[in-house]
Design an enzyme around this catalytic site. Structure first.
Site, PDB file in Angstrom:
ATOM      1  N   LYS A  79       0.864  -1.191   0.000  1.00  0.00           N
ATOM      2  CA  LYS A  79       0.000   0.000   0.000  1.00  0.00           C
ATOM      3  C   LYS A  79       0.896   1.236   0.000  1.00  0.00           C
ATOM      4  O   LYS A  79       1.876   1.287   0.754  1.00  0.00           O
ATOM      5  CB  LYS A  79      -0.906  -0.027   1.234  1.00  0.00           C
ATOM      6  CG  LYS A  79      -1.921   1.112   1.289  1.00  0.00           C
ATOM      7  CD  LYS A  79      -2.820   0.991   2.532  1.00  0.00           C
ATOM      8  CE  LYS A  79      -3.908   2.049   2.551  1.00  0.00           C
ATOM      9  NZ  LYS A  79      -4.800   1.922   3.723  1.00  0.00           N
ATOM     10  N   SER A 159      -9.877   2.221   2.634  1.00  0.00           N
ATOM     11  CA  SER A 159      -8.950   2.899   1.762  1.00  0.00           C
ATOM     12  C   SER A 159      -7.965   1.969   1.046  1.00  0.00           C
ATOM     13  O   SER A 159      -7.367   2.371   0.044  1.00  0.00           O
ATOM     14  CB  SER A 159      -8.152   3.931   2.570  1.00  0.00           C
ATOM     15  OG  SER A 159      -7.333   3.287   3.526  1.00  0.00           O
ATOM     16  N   SER A 183     -10.257   0.039   6.902  1.00  0.00           N
ATOM     17  CA  SER A 183      -9.635   0.076   5.574  1.00  0.00           C
ATOM     18  C   SER A 183      -8.961  -1.195   5.100  1.00  0.00           C
ATOM     19  O   SER A 183      -8.530  -1.262   3.944  1.00  0.00           O
ATOM     20  CB  SER A 183      -8.619   1.205   5.511  1.00  0.00           C
ATOM     21  OG  SER A 183      -9.279   2.405   5.241  1.00  0.00           O
TER      22      SER A 183
HETATM   23  N1  GLN Z   1     -13.395   4.547   5.791  1.00  0.00           N
HETATM   24  C1  GLN Z   1     -12.845   5.041   7.017  1.00  0.00           C
HETATM   25  C2  GLN Z   1     -12.480   6.490   6.886  1.00  0.00           C
HETATM   26  O1  GLN Z   1     -12.728   7.022   5.870  1.00  0.00           O
HETATM   27  C3  GLN Z   1     -11.679   4.216   7.436  1.00  0.00           C
HETATM   28  C4  GLN Z   1     -10.449   4.583   6.719  1.00  0.00           C
HETATM   29  C5  GLN Z   1      -9.279   3.763   7.187  1.00  0.00           C
HETATM   30  O2  GLN Z   1      -9.434   2.787   7.899  1.00  0.00           O
HETATM   31  N2  GLN Z   1      -8.094   4.226   6.832  1.00  0.00           N
HETATM   32  O3  GLN Z   1     -11.961   7.084   7.763  1.00  0.00           O
END
Ligand code: GLN
Length: 495
Positions: A79, A159, A183
């Site tokens: 990532k 994400s 995410s």
């Molecule tokens: N979807 C969540 C957010 O937008 C989690 C994102 C994440 O875990 N990095 O914050």
């Protein structure tokens, strides 16, 4: 084995060790698949084929001598939130568009130490903020799955959407993800793969670009739980460079996979039966309950009473930390700079040009909740709610060993179905955020397809540092579901 793309990480490890295939062959096949398919999917931001080919030659030399680490010669993706020495690291943001770190994150250094070969840096929502992977400054990622009845592009979740899409499409055998509020788990569910968010503190955060430091946690994403266990064992461990990393021995996670669930108590939290939960999600959850029961687990109804405050408290705590963490991107030290007549003007112009809309929204909200007069009403309140959420879990774990819930309230939706109201997007995290706020480990396994042929995931949430029980129970679900479906876009399918 009919195609090289039928390999899991585990089977490829065996094939490499017994010299049935070479690392060069394996890596070349995956580089070729990326070239064939990733123009459309856009799961990679930066590809590193030359470095990978060199590493594969070195891996073959070691394997020929019967040497090499636990991941020797296995192609993975990283990532693009993990700093990689000498390889551009962007966080999918324009503001870091040309940032080449002079150092390596601990998690990726661990994977390298064990011989894993990175094929490049994977796309994500900008600074890991989002659930769709459409907020990336490098373009959205396409989910390799399609609905049966339509050709519409689906989101891979976020994400870690690039990681999930690349694994699902067979472009890599595994990938790193990070999970702040879901995410790893939500994109794993949307792409029909497996992902683990370990206990907070299990993997070092050193060199992982920070979103919300008290929540961020790295974890593995792969096609099977065994593959995740193999990756996690390498990624995890104490790191003096991260003061929140925990000094506990790393278990041999693979050994926990076959333990079974006989006598295990599984909690079903009643608060997760939210209004408007689609019948298909309800049905897959019930299916999961039945599978665990059939394997000898005892299923118990439990209550996590503060669940409904999880999402609002998360979107205060996480944004507050984000606004503080992202203050460092001012055009002076890293990345893009837009000059201005004064230092303030330089900051403003750089940040206005460098950050995307979602990141700006979060910096504004986060700064607001930290400002004097609002700090107590919002930030401090959110921290108190966080303690209550954690207590809910600790209380539940007095009677149960593990908790079963859906991973997300829907399957993957189409790019053009993304709600325009950001709060509607935030609602997608309703089932993943509580475990993040509490810091407990959780995983997602693919459990079946919805009526339109799109994968759905089941989530298991465990006790602090008890990833092993999660793996044991997750394996039972994995075996029962025997999810062998493949997405429409896959390296092993010739066009
Ligand atoms: N979807 C969540 C957010 O937008 C989690 C994102 C994440 O875990 N990095 O914050």
């Amino acid at each position: 084995m009919s195609s090289i793309f039928d390999h899991t990480l585990a089977s490829a490890r065996e094939a490499l060790r017994s010299r049935k295939i070479s690392a060069v062959e394996l890596v070349d096949a995956h580089i070729d698949a990326i070239e064939r398919l990733d123009g459309g999917l856009n799961s990679f931001i930066t590809r590193t084929p030359e470095q990978a080919r060199l590493a594969a030659k070195e891996a073959d030399a070691l394997l020929a001598k019967g040497e090499g680490g636990s991941l020797c010669g296995l192609p993975i993706g990283i990532k693009d939130l993990f700093a990689t020495e000498g390889v551009r690291t962007t966080a999918a943001s324009k503001i870091l568009g040309n940032f080449v770190p002079p150092y390596e994150s601990t998690v990726t250094a661990n994977l390298k130490r064990d011989g894993a070969i990175s094929l490049g840096k994977l796309n994500l929502d900008e600074f890991a903020m989002g659930s769709t992977n459409l907020t990336s400054a490098f373009g959205g990622v396409e989910n390799p799955w399609k609905r049966r009845d339509s050709d519409a592009k689906l989101v891979p979740g976020g994400s870690s959407g690039g990681s999930a899409a690349a694994v699902a499409a067979g472009l890599v055998l595994g990938a790193t993800g990070t999970d702040t509020g879901g995410s790893i788990r939500q994109p794993a569910a949307f792409c029909g793969i497996t992902g683990i968010k370990p206990t907070y503190g299990r993997c070092s955060r050193f060199g992982t670009i920070a979103f919300a430091s008290s929540l961020d946690q790295a974890g593995p994403m792969a096609r099977t739980l065994q593959d995740c266990a193999i990756l996690l064992e390498s990624m995890a461990g104490f790191d003096p460079k991260d003061s929140t990393s925990v000094n506990r021995p790393v278990p041999h996670y693979e050994a926990a996979l076959g333990r079974g669930v006989k006598g295990l108590k599984v909690g079903i939290p009643k608060e997760y039966r939210i209004d408007g939960l689609p019948a298909e999600i309800e049905a897959i959850w019930q299916q999961g309950i039945n599978w665990l029961k059939e394997a000898g687990a005892e299923v118990v109804d439990i209550s996590l009473p503060h669940t409904k405050y999880g999402l609002p408290a998360y979107y205060i705590a996480a944004l507050a930390e984000a606004s503080s963490n992202l203050a460092r991107y001012d055009g002076v030290r890293f990345g893009e700079r837009v000059s201005g007549a004064s230092l303030d003007a330089l900051y403003e112009a750089t940040r206005a040009a460098g950050f995307g809309d979602e990141v700006k929204r979060r910096i504004l909200l986060g700064t607001y909740v930290l400002s004097s007069g609002y700090y107590d009403a919002y930030y401090l309140r959110a921290q108190k709610v966080r303690t209550l959420l954690q207590r809910d879990f600790l209380k539940a774990y007095e009677t149960v060993d593990v908790i079963l819930a859906p991973t997300a309230p829907s399957g993957a939706f189409a790019w053009d179905e993304k709600p325009t109201d950001p709060v509607q997007v935030y609602l997608n995290d309703v089932f993943t955020v509580p475990a993040s706020m509490a810091g407990v480990p959780a995983l997602s396994v693919p459990a079946g397809l919805d009526g339109r042929g799109v994968p759905l995931g089941l989530q298991l949430i465990g006790r602090f540092f008890d990833e092993e029980t999660l793996l044991a129970a997750g394996s039972v679900l994995e075996r029962a579901a025997s999810f062998t479906h493949r997405p429409t876009i896959h390296a092993g399918v010739s066009a």
